[in-house]
Design an enzyme around this catalytic site. Structure first.
Site, mmCIF file in Angstrom:
data_model
loop_
_atom_site.group_PDB
_atom_site.id
_atom_site.type_symbol
_atom_site.label_atom_id
_atom_site.label_comp_id
_atom_site.label_asym_id
_atom_site.label_seq_id
_atom_site.Cartn_x
_atom_site.Cartn_y
_atom_site.Cartn_z
ATOM 1 N N ASP A 72 -64.572 18.691 -91.308
ATOM 2 C CA ASP A 72 -64.371 20.017 -91.867
ATOM 3 C C ASP A 72 -63.380 20.720 -90.933
ATOM 4 O O ASP A 72 -63.195 20.298 -89.786
ATOM 5 C CB ASP A 72 -65.703 20.764 -91.915
ATOM 6 C CG ASP A 72 -65.533 22.216 -92.292
ATOM 7 O OD1 ASP A 72 -64.836 22.496 -93.280
ATOM 8 O OD2 ASP A 72 -66.083 23.079 -91.580
ATOM 9 N N ASP A 74 -62.498 24.747 -90.917
ATOM 10 C CA ASP A 74 -62.901 26.076 -90.470
ATOM 11 C C ASP A 74 -64.205 26.043 -89.684
ATOM 12 O O ASP A 74 -65.204 25.469 -90.135
ATOM 13 C CB ASP A 74 -63.064 27.012 -91.669
ATOM 14 C CG ASP A 74 -61.741 27.260 -92.392
ATOM 15 O OD1 ASP A 74 -60.685 27.146 -91.740
ATOM 16 O OD2 ASP A 74 -61.768 27.558 -93.593
#
Length: 278
Positions: A72, A74
């Site tokens: 991922d 963010d």
């Protein structure tokens, strides 16, 4: 002869113990019953601990033998939430940050939260480019070294994000990850640069989308072992089809993820150490 002697000795010991015990009182039985219950609770607890340790060891084995690792972006690869930074830049930071918190906690669908947040921000093409140039994303400590080590081991690294392609492409460039290995959401703009929505056909635009990306990667590249690493609920739900999920809390701790992840880390050095130990 030896077996016969041992058998006779055992019988003698049992008879002696039986005679020594005599009749049991009710209170003694209650105490023994309580002890038995405590033993059962302790055994059950120890079994759960052993099971968890076993599961963790299995996950570490998968990580060591992974064909691909998906990150991922963010609050995982970078320290901030890209959409929150864009919102601040456009003057609607507080309202959007609250929406992001609910989305990452799993209380609303990701697509619904994304639609609502972008409806508030309505970023222009110029604003997005200006954000990247004036406030570039800050890499999380240890991620550069970890990605480099994975590349040295010939492990494919992918960025699978609910963030925006333009921002994630910039991050990929910093980590020597090809843009072909980036799966993120795409903003749409009119000819004059005004916001025109986002591409809702992208799998990362909805809950469960990251799992769809991983399924595609497995089918396309014949990966046998894929690891997903992230901080949020949308990352955790990508396993399966991912073979291993590693929760990350180095930038922000999502309570749901911390409680449910079988492997949870707070610094990428922990994964580097795992790789160096073998």
């Amino acid at each position: 002869l030896l077996k016969r002697s041992c058998s006779m000795a055992a019988r003698s010991l049992l008879i002696a113990l039986s005679r020594a015990r005599g009749p049991r009182r009710m209170s003694q039985r209650r105490v023994q019953g309580g002890d038995l219950q405590n033993d059962r609770i302790l055994f059950s607890h120890n079994r759960k601990v052993c099971s968890k340790m076993s599961s963790l060891m299995e996950l570490k084995e998968i990580f060591h033998n992974a064909d691909a690792v998906c990150f991922d972006v963010d609050s995982t690869v970078i320290r901030e939430e890209g959409i929150d930074e864009l919102a601040k830049f456009c003057g609607v930071g507080d309202a959007v940050a609250e929406m992001t918190r609910r989305a990452m906690g799993g209380s609303v669908t990701f697509k619904a939260a994304l639609t609502a947040r972008l409806g508030l921000i309505r970023p222009s093409y110029e604003q997005v480019q200006k954000l990247i140039s004036e406030h570039p994303p800050q890499l999380t400590p240890g991620i550069r070294e970890l990605v480099s080590r994975l590349h040295q081991r010939s492990v494919q690294v992918f960025l699978v994000s609910g963030g925006f392609q333009s921002i994630v492409d910039h991050v990929a460039g910093q980590l020597n990850i090809p843009t072909a290995n980036v799966y993120a959401n795409r903003l749409k703009f009119y000819f004059n640069g005004e916001y025109a929505g986002f591409d809702e056909t992208q799998p990362t635009a909805e809950s469960g989308g990251k799992g769809k990306v991983i399924s595609y990667l497995k089918e396309q590249f014949q990966f046998k072992k894929v690891v997903m690493i992230g901080d949020g609920a949308t990352d955790m739900e990508a396993c399966p089809p991912a073979d291993c999920f590693i929760g990350f809390g180095g930038n922000v701790v999502r309570k749901q993820v911390k409680e449910k992840a079988k492997w949870y880390i707070t610094h990428f050095d922990e994964l580097l150490k795992e790789l160096e130990e073998r």
